[in-house]
Design a protein around this motif. Structure first.
Motif, short mmCIF file in Angstrom:
data_model
loop_
_atom_site.label_atom_id
_atom_site.label_comp_id
_atom_site.label_asym_id
_atom_site.label_seq_id
_atom_site.Cartn_x
_atom_site.Cartn_y
_atom_site.Cartn_z
N PHE A 51 0.86 -1.18 0.00
CA PHE A 51 0.00 0.00 0.00
C PHE A 51 0.90 1.23 0.00
O PHE A 51 1.99 1.22 0.58
N GLY A 52 0.41 2.32 -0.62
CA GLY A 52 1.21 3.54 -0.65
C GLY A 52 2.48 3.32 -1.45
O GLY A 52 2.46 2.72 -2.52
N THR A 53 3.60 3.81 -0.94
CA THR A 53 4.90 3.65 -1.60
C THR A 53 5.85 2.99 -0.63
O THR A 53 6.06 3.48 0.48
N MET A 54 6.43 1.86 -1.05
CA MET A 54 7.32 1.09 -0.20
C MET A 54 8.53 0.63 -1.00
O MET A 54 8.48 0.53 -2.23
N ARG A 55 9.60 0.33 -0.27
CA ARG A 55 10.78 -0.29 -0.88
C ARG A 55 10.83 -1.75 -0.45
O ARG A 55 10.89 -2.04 0.74
N VAL A 56 10.79 -2.65 -1.43
CA VAL A 56 10.79 -4.08 -1.14
C VAL A 56 11.80 -4.78 -2.05
O VAL A 56 12.12 -4.29 -3.14
N ALA A 57 12.28 -5.93 -1.58
CA ALA A 57 13.23 -6.71 -2.37
C ALA A 57 12.52 -7.62 -3.36
O ALA A 57 13.02 -7.88 -4.45
N GLY A 58 11.37 -8.14 -2.99
CA GLY A 58 10.65 -9.03 -3.88
C GLY A 58 11.22 -10.43 -3.88
O GLY A 58 12.20 -10.75 -3.20
N SER A 59 10.60 -11.29 -4.69
CA SER A 59 11.00 -12.70 -4.80
C SER A 59 11.22 -13.03 -6.27
O SER A 59 10.36 -12.76 -7.11
N VAL A 60 12.38 -13.61 -6.58
CA VAL A 60 12.67 -14.03 -7.95
C VAL A 60 11.80 -15.24 -8.28
O VAL A 60 11.89 -16.28 -7.61
N ILE A 61 10.94 -15.10 -9.28
CA ILE A 61 10.01 -16.19 -9.62
C ILE A 61 10.38 -16.88 -10.92
O ILE A 61 9.79 -17.90 -11.27
N TRP A 62 11.35 -16.32 -11.66
CA TRP A 62 11.79 -16.96 -12.91
C TRP A 62 13.13 -16.37 -13.29
O TRP A 62 13.37 -15.17 -13.08
N ALA A 63 14.01 -17.19 -13.85
CA ALA A 63 15.32 -16.70 -14.28
C ALA A 63 15.91 -17.65 -15.30
O ALA A 63 15.62 -18.85 -15.30
N THR A 64 16.73 -17.10 -16.19
CA THR A 64 17.50 -17.91 -17.13
C THR A 64 18.89 -18.14 -16.56
O THR A 64 19.29 -17.53 -15.57
N ASP A 65 19.64 -19.02 -17.21
CA ASP A 65 21.06 -19.13 -16.90
C ASP A 65 21.78 -17.88 -17.40
O ASP A 65 21.27 -17.15 -18.25
N LEU A 66 22.98 -17.65 -16.87
CA LEU A 66 23.79 -16.54 -17.39
C LEU A 66 24.14 -16.80 -18.85
O LEU A 66 24.45 -17.94 -19.24
N VAL A 67 24.08 -15.75 -19.64
CA VAL A 67 24.42 -15.85 -21.06
C VAL A 67 25.78 -15.20 -21.27
O VAL A 67 25.98 -14.03 -20.90
#
Length: 721
Positions: free
Chosen positions: A63-79
Motif C-alpha cells: 500500500f502507498g509507496t514502499m521499498r521491497v526486495a521481492g522474490s525471484v520467480i523466474w530466471a535464465t542461466d547466465l548468457v
C-alpha cells in the motif's frame, strides 16, 4: 468476526438478550482466535529487505509507496558474450567476456501503479527519472486481473506453461548486463508505488478486512505499508496497535476505534449486593509498564532504510518494549507513534470492573464509556454475564496522538546522477605510442549528464553496409565543441596570441592548467578539429564554456591542420584511459569510417565518422626545407627528417628513423611546365646550375613502410621577370 456472527445468530434465536449473550461468546472467540494479543507474527522489517527465490515465500500486499526486495520467480542461466579485438602486428589479440541474465521478480500480491527507483547491491540501477544505469530491458506487469503472460517467459517456457500471474505485480529484466555486479544477478530492491500519496492506516485495515472492518474515524497516515505475516489478523493487529486502536463489535462488522471520542455514560449503580465485591478499581505498579519503547520502521527520506525512534517516560521501571512496523513513515510521525504507544501502555495500567443490571447487555465489547466519578474515557476490554449481572472490565483510554519533532539522522543516499545523451567523436589517431602497423581509430565519448559512464560501439568501414561490434568506451572522456577557433600560428613556437573557446558537453567535465614541464610530459593534449595541440591555461567562462590559451600547436605531425578549425568542430581531451583505440583493416585507408555509440540512456545511437588518411602509419612531413648554393654553382636542397617513433629530441643529434629504410621522394615542378620525380636515400638532393634554373619548386615526402608522408614544399625562384 465471531462476535458479529454470534451476535446476529443470538438475536435471531433469543432476541436482544440472546444477541448480547452471543456477542459475549463471540467476543471471547475473537480475543482468543481472531485478535488474540499474544504470540502474533505480523510483518517484520527483515522480510522486505532480503531478496528470495524460494518456493512458498510470502508475497506482501503493498500500500502507498514502499521499498521491497521481492522474490525471484523466474530466471535464465547466465548468457556469455565474447568480444575479440586484434592487437595489431606483433601483438596478441584480446578476447573479453561479458554476461547477461534475464529474470522476473514478484513485488506485490496486490495491483500497483508503477515503479520508482531500483537499487542493485545498494546502488541505484534506475533513477528517479526512470533512467537505467546499466543496460537492460525492463517490463512491469502491474498485477491487473487481465494481464497477459510475459512474452520473454512465454518464449523460453512455452505459452502453455507460462502463467499470467494475475493479481501479482512483477517486474521482468531482459538481458541485464552483469559486469557492474560481479557477473551475478544482484540483490535488487524496488521503490513500489502501489497507491498515489500517503494513506490512512484505517484504509489499509478496511481493505485487508475485505469489508468486515469499518473505519469511522481518522487514523495515522502512512507513506506506505507492506501487509505480510502469519495471517491477515496479524497485519491488521499491527496496524491497529500503531494507531493505538482497538475493535468494537457491531452487528455486521468490526469497527476500528482509537483514542478519545464519543462515549456511552455509565453510572456504575450496581447490580445488587451479590455483585458489590466485583466492582473494583485496580492500578498496576509502574514497573509493570515499559519505561522505554523502541519503534522500528522504514524512513522514506533515508531511501527507506530502517529507522529507530525511542520514547522514554519518567518514573520507575526497567522494562523495555519494541514495536516493528513494516511501514514507511517520516521521523516525526514515527516518534509520535512511539510516544503515544508508550503513554498508552502506562495509562492502561488502570482498570475498572463495573457490575451493571442485565438491561446493560447492549454495551458492546470495545465501546467507549465514561464512568460516573471517574475522570477520562474508558473502553470496555472484557464483557461477561454472571447471575443476570453484566460485568464490564474497562481500561483507561490514553489521550490522542502526541505531537513532537524528530530527526531520522544523516543520510548518504545512493547518487542519482542523470546520464543524459551520448556525445561521440571519432578520428584517426596520430602516432602517440608504439609504431602502428594498421590504421588506428580513436573513439572518445561522454555524456551530457554527470552520470554517463560508457557506450557500446559499432563500426562500419563500408559506408554502413555492415557493422562490427567494437566493445565499449572506457571511462567518460572530456568532449565538446569549438566556439571560437584558434586561428593560424607557427608550430615551432608557443602561441601566446591566440586562444580557443570551447563548450564542453556536461557541466561535470573540467579542464586544468599545466606548466611547461607538464606540457612537455604530454599533459593537456587535445584534438581540436584535425589539429592536435596542447594548452597551458584553462579559464572557466560559465555555462560549460572554457577559454584555452598558452597553446602549443600542430603536435605530432598535425601542423597541416593548423587554422583549419571552424565553430562546431570537435574538441576532445586526449587521456589514454578515456580513449577507445580500434585497429582498422589496412584497406580502410582512404575510407570514411562510421561509428555508432549507444549508452543505456540513449533511445538512438549517437553517430560519428572519420576520414582515415593513414596518419598513424606514415612518417610526418619533413621539416625545414632549404636551398644552398655550392661552390661549383650547383644548388643543394636539404631538409630535416622527422620520425613517428621519437618526438623528443633526446640525444640532441637526430630522431630515430622509425621506418625500414631511409628514402625520400622529390617532385620537382619545372618552370616550363610538368614535373620530374626522383628518389634519394639522404635528406638532401643536388641540382646542377642548369637543373636549378629549370626548377620552380620542390615537394619532399619521406617514403615510409606504409606510404608517403605529407609533403614539405620549397619554392625555388627562377630569377625571371
Amino acid at each position: 468476526m465471531a462476535t458479529v456472527i454470534l451476535t446476529v445468530a443470538g438475536t435471531l434465536i433469543g432476541g436482544p438478550v440472546g444477541g448480547a449473550i452471543g456477542g459475549m461468546i463471540g467476543n471471547a472467540l475473537d480475543r482468543e482466535l481472531l485478535f488474540k494479543p499474544k504470540g502474533r507474527e505480523g510483518p517484520r522489517l527483515t522480510e522486505l529487505r532480503v531478496q528470495t527465490s524460494s518456493y512458498g515465500t510470502q508475497i506482501p500486499k503493498l500500500f502507498g509507496t514502499m521499498r521491497v526486495a521481492g522474490s525471484v520467480i523466474w530466471a535464465t542461466d547466465l548468457v556469455e558474450h565474447r568480444s575479440k579485438q586484434s592487437g595489431g602486428k606483433g601483438r596478441p589479440s584480446t578476447t573479453s567476456f561479458s554476461y547477461t541474465a534475464s529474470f522476473a521478480v514478484a513485488l506485490s500480491a496486490r495491483p500497483i501503479q508503477g515503479i520508482g527507483r531500483i537499487w542493485a547491491d545498494g546502488k541505484l540501477l534506475r533513477g528517479t527519472a526512470g533512467d537505467f544505469k546499466s543496460r537492460t530491458g525492463f517490463r512491469l506487469h502491474p498485477g491487473s486481473e487481465d494481464q497477459q503472460p510475459d512474452p520473454l517467459i512465454a518464449a523460453a517456457e512455452g505459452i502453455g506453461l507460462t502463467p499470467a500471474h494475475r493479481g501479482i505485480a512483477y517486474a521482468v529484466f531482459e538481458n541485464l548486463e552483469l559486469a557492474d555486479f560481479g557477473n551475478r544477478i544482484p540483490s535488487l530492491s524496488f521503490e513500489v508505488i502501489a497507491d498515489p500519496g500517503p494513506l490512512a492506516a484505517g484504509a489499509v485495515v478496511a481493505e485487508l478486512g475485505e469489508g468486515a472492518v469499518a473505519i469511522p474515524e481518522d487514523t495515522v497516515r502512512l507513506a506506505g505499508f507492506a501487509a505480510s505475516g502469519a495471517s491477515v489478523r496479524a497485519a491488521v493487529e499491527v496496524l491497529a496497535g500503531a494507531t493505538g486502536g482497538w475493535f468494537r463489535a457491531e452487528a455486521e462488522a468490526l469497527t476500528l476505534l482509537s483514542g478519545p471520542g464519543a462515549a456511552v455514560p455509565l453510572a456504575d449503580r450496581g447490580a445488587g449486593e451479590a455483585h458489590r465485591s466485583q466492582r473494583r478499581r485496580d492500578i498496576a505498579a509502574a514497573e509493570t509498564a515499559p519505561r522505554t519503547l523502541t519503534l522500528a520502521y522504514y524512513e522514506p527520506a533515508r531511501d527507506y532504510q530502517a529507522g529507530i525512534q525511542r520514547a522514554v517516560r519518567p518514573g520507575a521501571g526497567m522494562r523495555e518494549a519494541r514495536m516493528e512496523l513494516a511501514a514507511a513513515i517520516d521521523a516525526t510521525g514515527a516518534r509520535s507513534i512511539a510516544e503515544t504507544a508508550l503513554t498508552r501502555l502506562d495509562v492502561e495500567r488502570e482498570r475498572r470492573t463495573l457490575a451493571l443490571p442485565w438491561d446493560s447487555l447492549a454495551i458492546r465489547p470495545g465501546e467507549r464509556v465514561t464512568i460516573a466519578g471517574a475522570r477520562g474515557i474508558w473502553r470496555v476490554d472484557r464483557w461477561r454475564l454472571e447471575n443476570m449481572a453484566v460485568l464490564l472490565e474497562c481500561v483507561a483510554v490514553a489521550p490522542g496522538t502526541l505531537a513532537g519533532e524528530a530527526s531520522g539522522g544523516r543520510v548518504l543516499p545512493a547518487p542519482d546522477l542523470a546520464m543524459g545523451e551520448t556525445v561521440v567523436h571519432a578520428f584517426e589517431l596520430p602516432p602517440l605510442g608504439p609504431l602502428a602497423t594498421v590504421p588506428q581509430l580513436a573513439v572518445a565519448a561522454g555524456g551530457t549528464g554527470p552520470g554517463w559512464r560508457s557506450a557500446a560501439l559499432l563500426v562500419s568501414v563500408d559506408q554502413g553496409a555492415s557493422w562490427s561490434p567494437a566493445g565499449a568506451t572506457p571511462m567518460p572522456a572530456v568532449v565538446g565543441r569549438v566556439i571560437t577557433p584558434p586561428g593560424v600560428a607557427p608550430a615551432q613556437l608557443a602561441d601566446r596570441i591566440h586562444a580557443i573557446v570551447v563548450e564542453l558537453a556536461s557541466g561535470a567535465m573540467l579542464l586544468h592548467d599545466a606548466n611547461d614541464a607538464a606540457l612537455a610530459a604530454g599533459s593537456n593534449l587535445a584534438m581540436v578539429g584535425d589539429e592536435l595541440l596542447q594548452f597551458a591555461h584553462a579559464t572557466p567562462l560559465g555555462g560549460r564554456q572554457w577559454e584555452l590559451h598558452g597553446l602549443w600547436r600542430g603536435r605530432r605531425g598535425t601542423e597541416p591542420a593548423i587554422g583549419s578549425q571552424a565553430p562546431g568542430d570537435r574538441f576532445v581531451l586526449l587521456e589514454a584511459e578515456a580513449l577507445a583505440t580500434l585497429d582498422l583493416p589496412a584497406q580502410a585507408t582512404g575510407a570514411i569510417v562510421q561509428v555508432l555509440a549507444q549508452s543505456v540512456s540513449d533511445d538512438e545511437a549517437a553517430q560519428a565518422q572519420a576520414h582515415v588518411r593513414g596518419i598513424s602509419l606514415v612518417p610526418p612531413a619533413p621539416a625545414h626545407p632549404r636551398e644552398r648554393i655550392l661552390a661549383d654553382g650547383a644548388t643543394e636542397i636539404s631538409w630535416v627528417r622527422r620520425s613517428r617513433n621519437g618526438w623528443d629530441w633526446i640525444d640532441g643529434v637526430d630522431a630515430p628513423l622509425g621506418e625500414e629504410s631511409e628514402r625520400y621522394q622529390l617532385t620537382l615542378a619545372l618552370a616550363a611546365g610538368g614535373t620530374r620525380t626522383v628518389e634519394t636515400e639522404a635528406p638532401r638532393f643536388v641540382l646542377n646550375a642548369e637543373e636549378r634554373l629549370a626548377t620552380a619548386a620542390a615537394t619532399i615526402r619521406q617514403i615510409g613502410a606504409h606510404g608517403l608522408s605529407p609533403p614539405a614544399t620549397l619554392e625555388l625562384p627562377t630569377g625571371e621577370g
